[in-house]
Design an enzyme around this catalytic site. Structure first.
Site, mmCIF file in Angstrom:
data_model
loop_
_atom_site.group_PDB
_atom_site.id
_atom_site.type_symbol
_atom_site.label_atom_id
_atom_site.label_comp_id
_atom_site.label_asym_id
_atom_site.label_seq_id
_atom_site.Cartn_x
_atom_site.Cartn_y
_atom_site.Cartn_z
ATOM 1 N N CYS A 51 -1.622 2.498 8.027
ATOM 2 C CA CYS A 51 -0.734 1.358 7.905
ATOM 3 C C CYS A 51 -1.350 -0.039 7.762
ATOM 4 C CB CYS A 51 0.161 1.377 9.146
ATOM 5 S SG CYS A 51 1.859 1.276 8.709
ATOM 6 N N GLU A 102 0.823 -1.210 0.000
ATOM 7 C CA GLU A 102 0.000 0.000 0.000
ATOM 8 C C GLU A 102 0.853 1.254 0.000
ATOM 9 O OE1 GLU A 102 -2.373 0.006 3.491
ATOM 10 O OE2 GLU A 102 -3.082 -2.029 3.159
ATOM 11 N N CYS A 105 -0.749 -1.884 15.054
ATOM 12 C CA CYS A 105 -0.475 -1.674 13.637
ATOM 13 C C CYS A 105 -0.989 -2.832 12.782
ATOM 14 C CB CYS A 105 1.025 -1.492 13.436
ATOM 15 S SG CYS A 105 1.467 -1.223 11.719
ATOM 16 N N CYS A 128 4.177 -4.522 16.336
ATOM 17 C CA CYS A 128 3.551 -3.457 17.136
ATOM 18 C C CYS A 128 2.051 -3.738 17.229
ATOM 19 C CB CYS A 128 3.796 -2.088 16.498
ATOM 20 S SG CYS A 128 5.535 -1.672 16.394
ATOM 21 N N CYS A 169 5.247 -6.888 7.847
ATOM 22 C CA CYS A 169 6.254 -6.378 8.779
ATOM 23 C C CYS A 169 6.416 -7.396 9.891
ATOM 24 C CB CYS A 169 5.786 -5.039 9.363
ATOM 25 S SG CYS A 169 6.989 -4.272 10.476
ATOM 26 N N CYS A 190 3.465 8.467 0.887
ATOM 27 C CA CYS A 190 3.910 7.525 1.910
ATOM 28 C C CYS A 190 4.075 6.160 1.259
ATOM 29 C CB CYS A 190 2.857 7.488 3.022
ATOM 30 S SG CYS A 190 3.183 6.236 4.267
HETATM 31 N N1 SAH Z 1 8.086 0.613 10.882
HETATM 32 C C1 SAH Z 1 8.211 2.034 10.870
HETATM 33 C C2 SAH Z 1 7.385 2.735 9.830
HETATM 34 C C3 SAH Z 1 5.989 2.276 9.550
HETATM 35 S S1 SAH Z 1 4.691 2.733 10.616
HETATM 36 C C4 SAH Z 1 7.943 2.586 12.252
HETATM 37 O O1 SAH Z 1 7.590 1.832 13.134
HETATM 38 O O2 SAH Z 1 8.127 3.772 12.460
HETATM 39 C C5 SAH Z 1 4.536 4.471 10.537
HETATM 40 C C6 SAH Z 1 3.996 5.069 11.809
HETATM 41 O O3 SAH Z 1 2.582 4.799 11.968
HETATM 42 C C7 SAH Z 1 4.680 4.535 13.054
HETATM 43 O O4 SAH Z 1 4.907 5.554 13.954
HETATM 44 C C8 SAH Z 1 3.631 3.575 13.577
HETATM 45 O O5 SAH Z 1 3.859 3.321 14.923
HETATM 46 C C9 SAH Z 1 2.358 4.321 13.271
HETATM 47 N N2 SAH Z 1 1.132 3.514 13.252
HETATM 48 C C10 SAH Z 1 0.953 2.263 12.779
HETATM 49 N N3 SAH Z 1 -0.315 1.860 12.959
HETATM 50 C C11 SAH Z 1 -0.967 2.864 13.547
HETATM 51 C C12 SAH Z 1 -2.307 3.057 14.006
HETATM 52 N N4 SAH Z 1 -3.220 2.100 13.882
HETATM 53 N N5 SAH Z 1 -2.611 4.244 14.569
HETATM 54 C C13 SAH Z 1 -1.683 5.222 14.694
HETATM 55 N N6 SAH Z 1 -0.416 5.110 14.290
HETATM 56 C C14 SAH Z 1 -0.050 3.935 13.738
#
Ligand code: SAH
Length: 339
Positions: A326, A85, A112, A109, A105, A98
């Site tokens: 994401c 995406e 995410c 987290c 991944c 983006c």
């Molecule tokens: N792996 C990298 C980049 C991808 S995620 C990282 O962790 O930074 C990009 C950003 O979106 C990160 O800060 C991640 O923590 C955040 N993110 C992912 N899912 C999210 C969600 N459901 N709500 C808010 N932020 C989110």
């Protein structure tokens, strides 16, 4: 491939040296998706190119346009059938894009959607570039800013990301200034040091999301390997070495990391650092039950941070109607396909 790699491969094939820059421009400036589109290259040479090289472009599988703000979310299909995406956002200063750096991944987290099924594979530099070209060609716009904040952990695909960074700024290609690029990481400490030493003038975004180790480990398992103290030390080194301020991402999850105590601890952690804090109301993903903090809570949190001299913004939410955060679009697509 870098221009000198193309030159050397072409010389082995007996192509005239000017062909190398011609082909580089077709690929990187005009963003063609097939050798056949290079109208000033002979048929015979196109045949050789098809035989010797692999063009890893991506195709639009699905596209959603937000009725609220025009944000465009792409679902791209890669050459091996995998899905990724990207999101195109329009700001006052231009178009920001983006991109994804991996299919899925492995960081886990908990809030995410990208990580729900683990990682399938890393993207090549050309697959990262090709997302930009596909969107530019589709919407007929010029993208000026790129953020590596889509699916995947950029520093877990470090060599390809470095190659991408070197190519995206090339004057005969997309020519996007390093200052207009952000790389986001969950905190892969050794790679943060390496990146700092390269002194790129990009913005490093660090996903923090909690100021205490136990809380951060709970929502970001990578914290067990690289705890907060090490991440922050690497950030301070990054600022000192590059003279660039770090941008911290902090997703606000109701009742979890949004208390006054968290705000206070965050102030202590970031004290004296050249940085910016971006508060992001967490996007609810169907597979978890995190709710975003309400606006009063976010405002109070912001005030505490600002009170201690930190630079803070609350991220404006774009594309709220199109699953733009994401990994959401791919998951829904796979589910519909029964995948
Ligand atoms: N792996 C990298 C980049 C991808 S995620 C990282 O962790 O930074 C990009 C950003 O979106 C990160 O800060 C991640 O923590 C955040 N993110 C992912 N899912 C999210 C969600 N459901 N709500 C808010 N932020 C989110």
């Amino acid at each position: 491939m870098y221009p000198d790699e193309i030159r050397s491969a072409f010389s082995d094939l007996g192509f005239a040296p000017f062909r190398a820059s011609q082909v580089f421009e077709w690929l990187h400036k005009k963003g063609v998706g097939a050798f056949e589109e290079m109208t000033n290259v002979s048929k015979a040479q196109i045949e050789v190119l098809n035989k010797e090289f692999d063009l890893r472009s991506c195709r639009i599988e699905n596209k959603c346009v937000s009725k609220l703000d025009g944000t465009v979310k792409y679902l791209f299909r890669l050459i091996d059938g995998e899905l990724i995406e990207s999101v195109l956002m329009k700001y006052k200063y231009g178009y920001s894009f983006c991109i994804s750096t991996q299919v899925g991944c492995k960081m886990g987290c908990r809030f995410c959607a990208s990580t729900l099924n683990g990682v399938v594979r890393s993207l090549t530099a050309s697959e990262m570039l090709s997302q930009i070209h596909a969107a530019q060609n589709d919407e007929n716009v010029r993208i000026s800013h790129v953020v590596l904040m889509g699916m995947g952990e950029p520093l877990d695909n470090y060599d390809n990301v470095l190659r991408f960074l070197d190519l995206v700024g090339h004057e005969k290609g997309l020519c996007i200034s390093m200052r207009n690029i952000s790389v986001s990481t969950c905190g892969i400490v050794p790679k943060m040091y390496d990146l700092a030493d390269r002194k790129y003038q990009l913005t490093l975004s660090v996903s923090l999301h909690a100021p205490f180790d136990d809380m951060r480990s709970e929502i970001m398992p990578i914290n067990r390997k690289y705890p907060l103290s090490e991440v922050i030390k690497a950030c301070r080194y990054y600022c000192k070495t590059t003279n660039r301020r770090i941008s911290f991402e902090y997703s606000m999850i109701s009742g979890l990391n949004d208390t006054d105590e968290c705000a206070g601890e965050l102030c202590k952690l970031l004290k004296g650092m050249l940085c910016h804090v971006n508060l992001i109301p967490v996007n609810n993903v169907r597979e978890n039950n995190f709710e975003k903090s309400d606006s009063n809570r976010i405002e109070r949190f912001r005030q505490i941070l600002e009170g201690s001299g930190l630079n803070v913004t609350v991220r404006r939410s774009l594309g709220g109607d199109i699953d733009a955060s994401c990994g959401q679009l791919r998951n829904n697509h796979l589910k519909r396909q029964g995948g």
